[in-house]
Design a protein around this motif. Sequence first.
Motif, short mmCIF file in Angstrom:
data_model
loop_
_atom_site.label_atom_id
_atom_site.label_comp_id
_atom_site.label_asym_id
_atom_site.label_seq_id
_atom_site.Cartn_x
_atom_site.Cartn_y
_atom_site.Cartn_z
N LYS A 81 0.79 -1.06 -0.03
CA LYS A 81 -0.15 -0.09 -0.07
C LYS A 81 0.89 1.31 0.04
O LYS A 81 1.95 1.30 0.49
N SER A 82 0.32 2.39 -0.48
CA SER A 82 1.06 3.52 -0.72
C SER A 82 1.48 3.91 0.63
O SER A 82 2.45 4.79 0.96
N LYS A 83 0.30 3.93 1.65
CA LYS A 83 0.81 4.23 3.08
C LYS A 83 1.80 3.62 3.69
O LYS A 83 2.57 4.26 4.56
N ASP A 84 2.28 2.41 3.27
CA ASP A 84 3.38 1.68 3.86
C ASP A 84 4.76 2.11 3.30
O ASP A 84 5.81 1.69 3.74
N GLN A 85 4.74 2.89 1.90
CA GLN A 85 5.97 3.03 1.40
C GLN A 85 6.54 4.49 2.00
O GLN A 85 5.95 5.38 2.21
N PRO A 86 7.97 4.39 1.94
CA PRO A 86 8.69 5.52 2.67
C PRO A 86 8.39 6.84 1.28
O PRO A 86 8.30 6.42 0.24
N PRO A 87 8.29 7.96 2.00
CA PRO A 87 8.39 9.13 0.89
C PRO A 87 9.52 9.02 0.07
O PRO A 87 10.63 9.01 0.55
N GLU A 88 9.17 9.53 -1.12
CA GLU A 88 10.50 9.49 -2.20
C GLU A 88 11.22 10.78 -1.72
O GLU A 88 10.80 11.84 -1.68
N LYS A 89 12.52 10.47 -2.00
CA LYS A 89 13.32 11.79 -1.57
C LYS A 89 13.52 12.68 -2.70
O LYS A 89 14.20 11.94 -3.87
N THR A 90 13.07 13.81 -2.92
CA THR A 90 13.27 14.35 -4.11
C THR A 90 14.49 15.27 -3.86
O THR A 90 14.76 15.87 -2.83
N GLU A 91 15.21 15.46 -5.24
CA GLU A 91 16.38 16.22 -5.12
C GLU A 91 16.10 17.52 -5.32
O GLU A 91 15.37 17.86 -6.05
N LYS A 92 16.83 18.61 -4.36
CA LYS A 92 16.43 19.99 -4.49
C LYS A 92 17.30 20.71 -5.89
O LYS A 92 18.28 20.43 -5.92
N LYS A 93 16.41 21.28 -6.56
CA LYS A 93 16.76 21.88 -7.73
C LYS A 93 17.64 23.32 -7.41
O LYS A 93 16.95 24.00 -6.73
N LYS A 94 18.54 23.45 -8.03
CA LYS A 94 19.51 24.68 -7.67
C LYS A 94 18.73 25.60 -8.81
O LYS A 94 18.22 25.44 -9.62
N PRO A 95 18.76 26.83 -8.11
CA PRO A 95 17.83 27.91 -8.99
C PRO A 95 19.09 28.19 -10.21
O PRO A 95 20.43 28.29 -9.95
N GLU A 96 18.38 28.07 -11.56
CA GLU A 96 19.35 28.29 -12.49
C GLU A 96 19.68 29.65 -12.80
O GLU A 96 18.66 30.47 -12.86
N GLY A 97 20.73 29.80 -12.76
CA GLY A 97 21.51 31.15 -13.13
C GLY A 97 21.59 31.20 -14.75
O GLY A 97 21.79 30.34 -15.34
#
Length: 110
Positions: free
Chosen positions: A75-91
């Motif tokens: 079940k989705s409630k049993d899955q750990p939250p996916e770690k999203t990579e923080k996007k660096k602000p594009e210069g």
Amino acid sequence: GPRAAGAARRRKRAPEAGRNKATVKGRVVKSAIEEYHKKKPVNHLEENLRYMLKGRLVADKAVTEQVLAQNRGRKSKDQPPEKTEKKKPEGTVFTEEDFRKFEREYFGIP
């Protein structure tokens, strides 16, 4: 015939009429204190702690992760939250000087 055999079987299974189950005869009197001690919960904490502290073997992190992954539900409630990579602000690739040069070339301002 088959009906007579069935009737004979039914007669055989009839409960014994001579025995009354409501009587006290033959019963063993149980002590309330014995029953209490029998059903009293036993604390196994010290024994378990000794057992756990006896072996100090720590499993590999990869093995523990694999066991945890196998024990997770579907079940989705049993899955750990996916770690999203923080996007660096594009210069921007252009500098202020590039913008001034473009302005001079495009608009013809000296």
